[in-house]
Scaffold this motif. Structure first.
Motif, short mmCIF file in Angstrom:
data_model
loop_
_atom_site.label_atom_id
_atom_site.label_comp_id
_atom_site.label_asym_id
_atom_site.label_seq_id
_atom_site.Cartn_x
_atom_site.Cartn_y
_atom_site.Cartn_z
N ARG A 280 9.74 74.48 -59.14
CA ARG A 280 8.65 73.52 -58.64
C ARG A 280 8.81 73.37 -57.27
O ARG A 280 9.68 72.68 -56.89
N SER A 325 1.37 71.65 -56.06
CA SER A 325 2.72 72.58 -56.38
C SER A 325 2.44 73.58 -57.13
O SER A 325 1.37 73.88 -57.78
N ARG A 329 5.89 79.31 -63.40
CA ARG A 329 7.60 79.46 -63.27
C ARG A 329 8.13 80.75 -63.90
O ARG A 329 9.34 81.24 -63.67
#
Ligand code: ADP
Ligand code: DAR
Length: 358
Positions: A280, A325, A329
């Motif tokens: 992140r 952010s 992921r």
């Protein structure tokens, strides 16, 4: 012990079905069929479905709502976790590339806000889990102490600007904890979602924070994940922050610790929203005009970025400053995840300037 610890899977599921809050990913994907298929399963670490769903059933306002009780849960409870993972990370197939951090000598990006007028600070983090230990719902006090000892031994091998000192939470004064938390360095035990998932069991034993001398590299020990490697500094120089983190990861990955991972899921973490790269990358950025726009959430969603408050997830912005952010992921490499965040932040800066008439 968390309030929901006394409820079994059926009682938790009944609470979830009765809740009227916005639909979490848990509620969306724990169908009657998936519940029937998983309710009596037990993982290799003796984790149960109740251990995985307790937080989301006791907190119906969860976004994700489900945690993996241990690394094996991603196999044992795949019938629930796989659809949640695909939905959160916006992927149709569970596959993950080998780690690729890019060429830190030729990143193609540096300071995202050279003027210093918008970006207050920049942070990039990854999570890692010891392969032979469970996650909070199944961890014992002895497990946490053992992991802390193994981790500190590894941190003591860090060199140059990464060398530093480990500070256990046990024995740290409340004043010191408050000071470090206010400065965004330290974690605390205030997240009700994590509490219900067992994240604060035996608090504060086995928890602590490692600081490099310049405090620009940190390691959290036994917060939500076994390990969080964090690079952060004031200003918007994403290139410097990311390069420092990659250097630390490479030193720590060669220190002998065995991290939990699966080919198709990358590095495994307590929350399915964090696995894969577990990366992140965030800026705290002043965007009062954009944040006031009715389509602010859609603007972020379309860029695969997420807006948070500035004192951690589930907190509020302060003075028009937001934590922006990358959201995805899994299914992309580390350098692709950072590039996705960079592109998102650049679009946020451009839009904020347009709205401010600059
Ligand atoms: P994570 O899951 O990455 O730990 P959180 O939202 O829980 O993210 O934030 C953890 C801590 O890190 C909070 O204190 C938050 O204020 C701090 N933080 C996150 N991003 C930044 C940033 N860009 N600059 C300064 N502090 C940050
Ligand atoms: N309590 C969870 C958290 C979601 C993702 N953030 C993490 N893992 N810190 C929720 O469902 O809201």
């Amino acid at each position: 012990m968390a309030e929901g610890a006394k409820y079994n899977a059926q009682e938790l599921y009944d609470r979830l079905k009765a809740a009227t809050a916005p639909e979490s990913l848990l509620k969306k994907h724990l169908t009657p069929q998936v519940f029937a298929e998983t309710k009596d399963l037990v993982s290799k670490f003796k984790g149960t479905l109740a251990d995985c769903i307790r937080s989301g059933c006791m907190n119906p306002d969860s976004g994700v709502g489900v945690y993996a009780c241990d690394p094996d849960a991603y196999t044992t409870f795949a019938a629930l976790l796989n659809p949640v993972i695909k939905d959160y990370h916006k992927v149709d197939k569970l596959e993950h590339p080998k780690p690729d951090f890019g060429d830190t000598n030729n990143l193609g990006f540096g300071d995202l806000d050279p003027s210093g007028n918008m970006i207050v600070s920049t942070r990039v983090r990854v999570g890692r889990s010891h392969a032979s230990y469970g996650f909070p719902p199944v961890l014992t006090l002895e497990d946490r102490v053992d992991m802390e000892k193994k981790t500190v031994k590894c941190l003591e091998t860090l060199t140059e600007d990464l060398a530093g000192e480990y500070c256990p939470l046990t024995g740290m004064t409340k004043e010191k904890q408050a000071e470090l938390t206010a400065d965004h360095f330290l974690f605390n035990d205030s997240d009700r979602f994590l509490r219900e998932a067992g994240g604060y069991n035996d608090w504060p034993t086995g928890r602590g924070i490692f600081f490099a001398k310049n405090k620009k590299f940190l390691v959290w020990v036994n917060e939500e994940d076994h390990l969080r490697f964090i690079s952060m500094q004031m200003g918007g120089n994403l290139g410097e922050v990311y390069t420092r983190l990659v250097k630390a990861i490479k030193q720590l990955e060669s220190s002998g610790l065995d991290f939990a991972k699966k080919d198709e899921l990358g590095y495994l973490t307590f929350c399915p929203s964090n696995l894969g790269t577990t990366l992140r990358a965030s800026v705290h950025i002043k965007i009062p005009k954009l944040a006031a726009e009715p389509d602010f959430k859609k603007f972020c969603d379309d860029l695969h970025i997420q807006a948070r408050g500035i004192h951690g997830e589930h907190t509020e912005s302060v003075g028009g400053v937001y934590d922006i952010s990358n959201k995805r992921r899994l299914g992309l490499t580390e350098i692709q995840a950072v590039q996705e965040m960079r592109a998102g932040v650049e679009a946020v800066i451009k839009r904020e300037k347009e709205l401010a008439g600059k």
